[in-house]
Enzyme design. Structure first.
Site, PDB file in Angstrom:
ATOM      1  CG  ASN A 142      -6.144 -10.136  14.676  1.00  0.00           C
ATOM      2  OD1 ASN A 142      -6.633  -9.476  15.713  1.00  0.00           O
ATOM      3  ND2 ASN A 142      -6.249  -9.716  13.629  1.00  0.00           N
ATOM      4  CG  HIS A 178      -2.027  -0.872   1.138  1.00  0.00           C
ATOM      5  ND1 HIS A 178      -2.875  -1.445   2.028  1.00  0.00           N
ATOM      6  CD2 HIS A 178      -2.387  -1.962   0.043  1.00  0.00           C
ATOM      7  CE1 HIS A 178      -3.582  -2.409   1.720  1.00  0.00           C
ATOM      8  NE2 HIS A 178      -3.275  -2.716   0.539  1.00  0.00           N
TER       9      HIS A 178
END
Ligand code: NAD
Length: 256
Positions: free
Chosen positions: A222, A128
Site C-alpha cells: 500500500n 462483498h
C-alpha cells in the site's frame, strides 16, 4: 511506471514466497486504482462528487432513495466495464499458477480479478459481492442479466419487489460461506498479503490479524500506512501495480 521498489524488503518477501506452503492475498479497492476505478477514499469527480460513498452504499440510503442508489451503481458499473485489469491483477494470477496453495480474497465488487483470470485453480472469494449481478431486495434471488425497464430500479420479475445490486452494503452481513472460507484460509496460511486495502472495513480488516495470531507472516502492499502497518512483518510501500509484478519477477524471474 518509474516508482522505486524497496529492494531489501522485496527480496525478503520473495524468499518467504518461495518457502511458503499456503498463501492468502486479501485485496481492496487500491488494487483496482491503477485500472482507473476510484477507491472510496479518493476524491471523486463529476456528478457524484457531492455524495459520500459511505452514505450511498447502505440499506438506509436504498430505502430512502432507491433511484439515486441504483443510478450510482449503474455509473460505477459502466466505469468498471470500461476498465481493464492492471499488472497487479495479472501478478496475482501468476501467484495462483505458481504456488502450491493460494487463496485470493477480495473486498472489491468490480470483477477485475476474474476478468484477469484469477479463480482458475482455487476458489476466488468475493467477500462483498459483485456489482455485475443484481438481486431481489425481498427474496434474495440473484440475476446476471435484467431487461431494461422504464422504472428505476427495475422490479423482480417473480415477486415485484425492487431489484438492488448484489453487493454487501455498510452495516450488512457478509455472505456466510465466503466469510467462513476466508476465515479458514487466513487461519491456515503461512504467508498473508494485504494489498490495497485501508484495513478499516470489518470483518475483512480482522483477517490479517487472525493470520498473525496463527503464526503467519503478513505483508502489506500500500502506498499509504494503515492501522495494519505497525503490525505487518514486511511493508512494501508503493502502488500494487508496480510492487506485485516486481515481486513475481524477484520470486520466479517471471516478467508479465
Ligand atoms: P478503501 O477505499 O478504504 O482503501 C483503499 C486503499 O488502497 C487505501 O489504503 C489506499 O492507500 C490504497 N491504495 C490506493 N491506491 C493504491 C495502489 N495503486 N496500490 C495499492 N494500494 C493503493 O478501500 P477498501 O479497504 O477496499 O474498503 C472500502 C470498501 O469499498 C470495500 O468494501 C471495497 O470493496 C469497496 N470499494 C470497492 C471498489 C472496487 O470494487 N473497485 C472501489 C471502491 C470501494
Amino acid at each position: 511506471m518509474t516508482q522505486e521498489v524497496p529492494k531489501g524488503a522485496l527480496e525478503a518477501v520473495a524468499a518467504a514466497l518461495r518457502r511458503a506452503d499456503r498463501v492468502v492475498a486479501l485485496t481492496g479497492a487500491g488494487v483496482s486504482a491503477e485500472s482507473g476505478v476510484p477507491t472510496f477514499r479518493q476524491a471523486q469527480n463529476g456528478l457524484w462528487a457531492r455524495y459520500r460513498p459511505e452514505e450511498l452504499a447502505t440499506p438506509q440510503a436504498f430505502e430512502a432513495n432507491p433511484q439515486l442508489v441504483w443510478e450510482w451503481y449503474a455509473w460505477r458499473r459502466r466505469l468498471v466495464q470500461q476498465a481493464q485489469p492492471n499488472p497487479a491483477h495479472v501478478a496475482l494470477v501468476t501467484m495462483e499458477r505458481r504456488l502450491a496453495h493460494f487463496t485470493l480474497i477480495t473486498q472489491n465488487v468490480d470483477g477485475l480479478h476474474r476478468r484477469a483470470g484469477s479463480g482458475f485453480r482455487f476458489p476466488l472469494i468475493e467477500l462483498h459481492g459483485n456489482l455485475e449481478r443484481i438481486r431481489c431486495s425481498r427474496e434474495g434471488l440473484t440475476f446476471e442479466t435484467w431487461p431494461k425497464s422504464e422504472e428505476v430500479p427495475p422490479r423482480c420479475p417473480r415477486c415485484g419487489a425492487l431489484l438492488r445490486p448484489d453487493v454487501v452494503w455498510f452495516g450488512e452481513n457478509l455472505p456466510t460461506q465466503a466469510l467462513q472460507a476466508a476465515w479458514e484460509a487466513a487461519s491456515a496460511c503461512d504467508l498473508f498479503f494485504s494489498v490495497g486495502t485501508s484495513a478499516l472495513v470489518e470483518p475483512a480488516a480482522s483477517l490479517p490479524f487472525l493470520a498473525l495470531k496463527r503464526g503467519a507472516a503478513v505483508v502489506e502492499i500500500n502506498p499509504q500506512p494503515t492501522p495494519l502497518t505497525p503490525h505487518a512483518t514486511h511493508i512494501l510501500a508503493g502502488p500494487a501495480g508496480v510492487i506485485l509484478p516486481a515481486l513475481v519477477q524477484a520470486t520466479w524471474g517471471e516478467r508479465e
